[in-house]
Design a protein around this motif. Structure first.
Motif, PDB file in Angstrom:
ATOM      1  N   ILE A  12      41.046  28.762  35.687  1.00  0.00           N
ATOM      2  CA  ILE A  12      40.973  27.954  36.726  1.00  0.00           C
ATOM      3  C   ILE A  12      40.675  28.492  37.952  1.00  0.00           C
ATOM      4  O   ILE A  12      41.025  29.658  38.489  1.00  0.00           O
ATOM      5  CB  ILE A  12      42.539  27.246  37.105  1.00  0.00           C
ATOM      6  CG1 ILE A  12      43.143  26.577  35.917  1.00  0.00           C
ATOM      7  CG2 ILE A  12      42.556  26.317  38.191  1.00  0.00           C
ATOM      8  CD1 ILE A  12      44.522  26.160  35.975  1.00  0.00           C
ATOM      9  N   VAL A  13      39.364  27.976  38.636  1.00  0.00           N
ATOM     10  CA  VAL A  13      38.954  28.796  39.854  1.00  0.00           C
ATOM     11  C   VAL A  13      38.750  27.727  41.089  1.00  0.00           C
ATOM     12  O   VAL A  13      38.907  26.488  40.615  1.00  0.00           O
ATOM     13  CB  VAL A  13      37.728  29.528  39.806  1.00  0.00           C
ATOM     14  CG1 VAL A  13      37.729  30.492  38.606  1.00  0.00           C
ATOM     15  CG2 VAL A  13      36.531  28.288  39.021  1.00  0.00           C
ATOM     16  N   GLY A  14      38.518  28.208  42.178  1.00  0.00           N
ATOM     17  CA  GLY A  14      38.457  27.162  43.311  1.00  0.00           C
ATOM     18  C   GLY A  14      36.826  26.625  43.253  1.00  0.00           C
ATOM     19  O   GLY A  14      36.731  25.409  43.134  1.00  0.00           O
ATOM     20  N   THR A  15      36.024  27.466  43.330  1.00  0.00           N
ATOM     21  CA  THR A  15      34.634  27.023  43.128  1.00  0.00           C
ATOM     22  C   THR A  15      33.846  27.897  42.024  1.00  0.00           C
ATOM     23  O   THR A  15      34.564  28.825  41.472  1.00  0.00           O
ATOM     24  CB  THR A  15      33.675  27.071  44.385  1.00  0.00           C
ATOM     25  OG1 THR A  15      33.645  28.420  44.706  1.00  0.00           O
ATOM     26  CG2 THR A  15      34.247  26.527  45.356  1.00  0.00           C
ATOM     27  N   ALA A  16      32.737  27.345  41.191  1.00  0.00           N
ATOM     28  CA  ALA A  16      32.335  28.092  40.183  1.00  0.00           C
ATOM     29  C   ALA A  16      30.763  27.922  39.984  1.00  0.00           C
ATOM     30  O   ALA A  16      30.078  26.738  40.594  1.00  0.00           O
ATOM     31  CB  ALA A  16      32.814  27.447  38.951  1.00  0.00           C
ATOM     32  N   ASP A  17      29.888  28.942  39.517  1.00  0.00           N
ATOM     33  CA  ASP A  17      28.505  28.792  39.407  1.00  0.00           C
ATOM     34  C   ASP A  17      28.392  28.189  38.094  1.00  0.00           C
ATOM     35  O   ASP A  17      29.004  28.498  37.172  1.00  0.00           O
ATOM     36  CB  ASP A  17      27.973  30.124  39.401  1.00  0.00           C
ATOM     37  CG  ASP A  17      26.388  30.223  38.861  1.00  0.00           C
ATOM     38  OD1 ASP A  17      26.008  29.395  38.125  1.00  0.00           O
ATOM     39  OD2 ASP A  17      25.788  31.129  39.341  1.00  0.00           O
ATOM     40  N   SER A  18      27.782  27.117  38.111  1.00  0.00           N
ATOM     41  CA  SER A  18      27.799  26.047  36.752  1.00  0.00           C
ATOM     42  C   SER A  18      27.344  26.895  35.579  1.00  0.00           C
ATOM     43  O   SER A  18      27.747  26.585  34.408  1.00  0.00           O
ATOM     44  CB  SER A  18      27.120  24.572  37.122  1.00  0.00           C
ATOM     45  OG  SER A  18      25.505  25.140  37.558  1.00  0.00           O
ATOM     46  N   ARG A  19      26.305  27.785  35.757  1.00  0.00           N
ATOM     47  CA  ARG A  19      25.639  28.426  34.671  1.00  0.00           C
ATOM     48  C   ARG A  19      26.886  29.373  34.088  1.00  0.00           C
ATOM     49  O   ARG A  19      26.734  29.718  32.887  1.00  0.00           O
ATOM     50  CB  ARG A  19      24.484  29.491  35.292  1.00  0.00           C
ATOM     51  CG  ARG A  19      23.222  28.724  35.456  1.00  0.00           C
ATOM     52  CD  ARG A  19      22.029  29.586  36.060  1.00  0.00           C
ATOM     53  NE  ARG A  19      22.751  30.023  37.382  1.00  0.00           N
ATOM     54  CZ  ARG A  19      22.615  31.369  37.740  1.00  0.00           C
ATOM     55  NH1 ARG A  19      21.636  32.181  37.204  1.00  0.00           N
ATOM     56  NH2 ARG A  19      23.164  31.755  38.815  1.00  0.00           N
ATOM     57  N   ILE A  20      27.654  29.927  34.754  1.00  0.00           N
ATOM     58  CA  ILE A  20      28.607  30.793  34.426  1.00  0.00           C
ATOM     59  C   ILE A  20      29.571  30.246  33.593  1.00  0.00           C
ATOM     60  O   ILE A  20      30.336  30.450  32.586  1.00  0.00           O
ATOM     61  CB  ILE A  20      29.240  31.752  35.516  1.00  0.00           C
ATOM     62  CG1 ILE A  20      27.980  32.218  36.323  1.00  0.00           C
ATOM     63  CG2 ILE A  20      30.358  32.782  35.025  1.00  0.00           C
ATOM     64  CD1 ILE A  20      27.245  33.370  35.620  1.00  0.00           C
ATOM     65  N   VAL A  21      29.886  28.763  34.538  1.00  0.00           N
ATOM     66  CA  VAL A  21      31.030  28.038  33.577  1.00  0.00           C
ATOM     67  C   VAL A  21      30.546  27.618  32.105  1.00  0.00           C
ATOM     68  O   VAL A  21      31.241  27.869  31.092  1.00  0.00           O
ATOM     69  CB  VAL A  21      31.050  26.700  34.196  1.00  0.00           C
ATOM     70  CG1 VAL A  21      31.758  25.620  33.571  1.00  0.00           C
ATOM     71  CG2 VAL A  21      31.892  26.868  35.584  1.00  0.00           C
ATOM     72  N   GLU A  22      29.230  27.368  32.049  1.00  0.00           N
ATOM     73  CA  GLU A  22      28.660  27.052  30.555  1.00  0.00           C
ATOM     74  C   GLU A  22      28.807  28.481  29.658  1.00  0.00           C
ATOM     75  O   GLU A  22      29.049  28.038  28.691  1.00  0.00           O
ATOM     76  CB  GLU A  22      27.035  26.753  30.781  1.00  0.00           C
ATOM     77  CG  GLU A  22      26.941  25.454  31.295  1.00  0.00           C
ATOM     78  CD  GLU A  22      27.953  24.376  30.441  1.00  0.00           C
ATOM     79  OE1 GLU A  22      28.080  24.338  29.268  1.00  0.00           O
ATOM     80  OE2 GLU A  22      28.644  23.723  31.067  1.00  0.00           O
ATOM     81  N   ARG A  23      28.400  29.499  30.227  1.00  0.00           N
ATOM     82  CA  ARG A  23      28.663  30.885  29.316  1.00  0.00           C
ATOM     83  C   ARG A  23      29.970  30.988  29.031  1.00  0.00           C
ATOM     84  O   ARG A  23      30.223  31.279  27.708  1.00  0.00           O
ATOM     85  CB  ARG A  23      28.210  31.937  30.392  1.00  0.00           C
ATOM     86  CG  ARG A  23      27.904  33.002  29.449  1.00  0.00           C
ATOM     87  CD  ARG A  23      28.018  34.464  30.384  1.00  0.00           C
ATOM     88  NE  ARG A  23      26.940  34.402  31.298  1.00  0.00           N
ATOM     89  CZ  ARG A  23      26.792  35.409  32.150  1.00  0.00           C
ATOM     90  NH1 ARG A  23      27.600  36.284  32.475  1.00  0.00           N
ATOM     91  NH2 ARG A  23      25.791  35.533  33.057  1.00  0.00           N
ATOM     92  N   VAL A  24      30.923  30.685  29.955  1.00  0.00           N
ATOM     93  CA  VAL A  24      32.276  31.071  29.499  1.00  0.00           C
ATOM     94  C   VAL A  24      32.950  29.821  28.412  1.00  0.00           C
ATOM     95  O   VAL A  24      33.196  30.371  27.523  1.00  0.00           O
ATOM     96  CB  VAL A  24      33.398  30.945  30.636  1.00  0.00           C
ATOM     97  CG1 VAL A  24      34.526  31.274  30.321  1.00  0.00           C
ATOM     98  CG2 VAL A  24      32.845  32.052  31.808  1.00  0.00           C
ATOM     99  N   ARG A  25      32.310  28.728  28.665  1.00  0.00           N
ATOM    100  CA  ARG A  25      32.869  27.602  27.808  1.00  0.00           C
ATOM    101  C   ARG A  25      32.112  27.929  26.326  1.00  0.00           C
ATOM    102  O   ARG A  25      32.633  27.500  25.301  1.00  0.00           O
ATOM    103  CB  ARG A  25      32.457  26.247  28.329  1.00  0.00           C
ATOM    104  CG  ARG A  25      33.451  25.736  29.434  1.00  0.00           C
ATOM    105  CD  ARG A  25      32.725  24.519  29.635  1.00  0.00           C
ATOM    106  NE  ARG A  25      33.872  23.992  30.894  1.00  0.00           N
ATOM    107  CZ  ARG A  25      33.447  22.940  31.787  1.00  0.00           C
ATOM    108  NH1 ARG A  25      32.268  22.727  31.785  1.00  0.00           N
ATOM    109  NH2 ARG A  25      34.203  22.701  32.894  1.00  0.00           N
TER     110      ARG A  25
END
Ligand SMILES: Nc1ncnc2c1ncn2[C@@H]1O[C@H](COP(=O)(O)OP(=O)(O)OP(=O)(O)O)[C@@H](O)[C@H]1O
Ligand SMILES: O=C(O)[C@H](O)CO
Length: 335
Positions: free
Chosen positions: A287-300
């Motif tokens: 759970i983060v405040g804001t996120a870079d969408s490419r990194i979100v995809e990588r973690v998912r």
């Protein structure tokens, strides 16, 4: 179900301890273990020290301010003094990127904190290095230390680094988030290259050979040139609180920080917790405040869940009321 709440602070809005307390309250139907973390940046002191004093110093723009020094027992009768660079030359202290002057910001405040620490005759000193407003390659620190004729520390000093960035890379990687425009980043990078040659000439050391010398705008390298031992801030905290064992006892690990981006995997809490949890086959909710969408995809893609408060609740609400929102979100995703 055993839930481990292993968060870093959300810079400027929530401390790691406050998040742990809130999650324990919000998830009261589970066994929640609070495990506040830090990688060496903001919040490091609060997690490791058990006594504190306020001392006068200066912020990154040279204005008088107060910062905390922390203490913890060391060996049989000694004391270790803990300093946090973010307490004196922190980006939060100058009002974030908007309040910073990235060219002028310097690390003098850390030399002042170190003098305060040495006056207390510690057995050892630990410096949490990161979360700063500076990209001065440690120049402010070195200048003040030389003025005071301080040639070495005289006690063992360990530096807990929040990143693995090398000395001459500090401008490119971190100066933009400290308010530097592209031209200023070039200027700061050129200054780091010149300082790199200077450290080689005067201290006989190639700072770019060592990971983390670019932490706190190159202050990590300056502290090392002066005789300190460099260590990963995350490892320093993780080993002292036996994080690996705590993860092994959890059914679910929750972690997070203010912003998830590429730098999260450069020795920072979220990247390191993910790695440790994965090595033990544990599920992680980030759970983060804001996120870079490419990194979100990588973690998912690696099988974990990621949520950004600003995307779910909007940036205004997530900055104004983060504790309530993180509790609400955790309740709805942990089931
Ligand atoms: N409650 C919040 N909601 C949305 N975004 C937030 C919130 N709190 C912090 N942030 C964002 O996170 C950024 C800070 O990132 P983060 O907390 O990961 O620190 P950092 O830069 O990695 O440094 P450090 O190593 O000191 O923790 C802020 O600039 C802001 O954009
Ligand atoms: O202070 C900084 O420059 C960043 O936190 C990286 O160390």
């Amino acid at each position: 179900m055993n839930v481990l709440a292993a968060f870093d602070s959300f810079k400027g809005t929530m401390s790691a301890r406050a998040i742990g307390r809130e999650l324990a309250r919000a998830l009261s139907s589970y066994e929640v273990r609070e495990c506040p973390l830090s990688d060496g940046g903001e919040g490091f002191l609060e997690i490791l020290a058990n006594r504190f004093v306020q001392v006068p110093t200066v912020d990154a723009l040279g204005r008088g301010c107060f910062a905390r020094l922390g203490f913890r027992e060391h060996g049989v009768s000694g004391v270790e003094v803990i300093l946090e660079t973010a307490q004196t030359i922190g980006l939060t202290q100058v009002g974030g990127a908007a309040g910073n002057d990235p060219i002028r910001a310097d690390s003098t405040g850390v030399a002042i904190l170190l003098e305060e620490a040495l006056r207390r005759r510690p057995a050892a000193i630990l410096v949490g290095c990161g979360g700063s407003a500076v990209t001065d390659g440690g120049l402010g620190f070195i200048r003040r230390a030389r003025q005071r004729k301080l040639a070495t520390y005289g006690v063992p000093v360990r530096v807990a680094l929040d990143v693995r960035t090398r000395f001459t890379q500090a401008g490119e990687v971190f100066a933009p988030q400290k308010g530097a425009a592209p031209k200023e980043v070039d200027l700061l990078s050129a200054r780091l290259v010149a300082l790199h040659a200077w450290y080689r000439r005067w201290y006989g050391i190639d700072l770019d050979e060592y990971a983390g010398t670019g932490a706190a705008g190159g202050l990590g390298g300056a502290l090392m040139a002066f005789g300190a031992v460099l260590a990963s801030g995350f490892d320093e905290v993780a080993s002292r609180i036996q994080l690996s064992r705590q993860i092994s006892e959890a059914d679910l690990v929750l972690t997070g920080e203010g912003r998830l981006d590429e730098t999260s995997f450069d020795g920072k809490v979220v990247g390191e917790v993910l790695m440790l949890a994965e090595s033990q086959g544990k599920q992680v909710v980030v759970i983060v405040g804001t996120a870079d969408s490419r990194i979100v995809e990588r973690v998912r893609h690696s099988g974990h869940r990621v949520y950004a408060l600003s995307e779910i609740f909007g940036i205004e609400r997530s900055l104004a009321n983060p504790l309530q929102l993180i509790g609400e979100l955790a309740r709805s995703v942990v089931a």
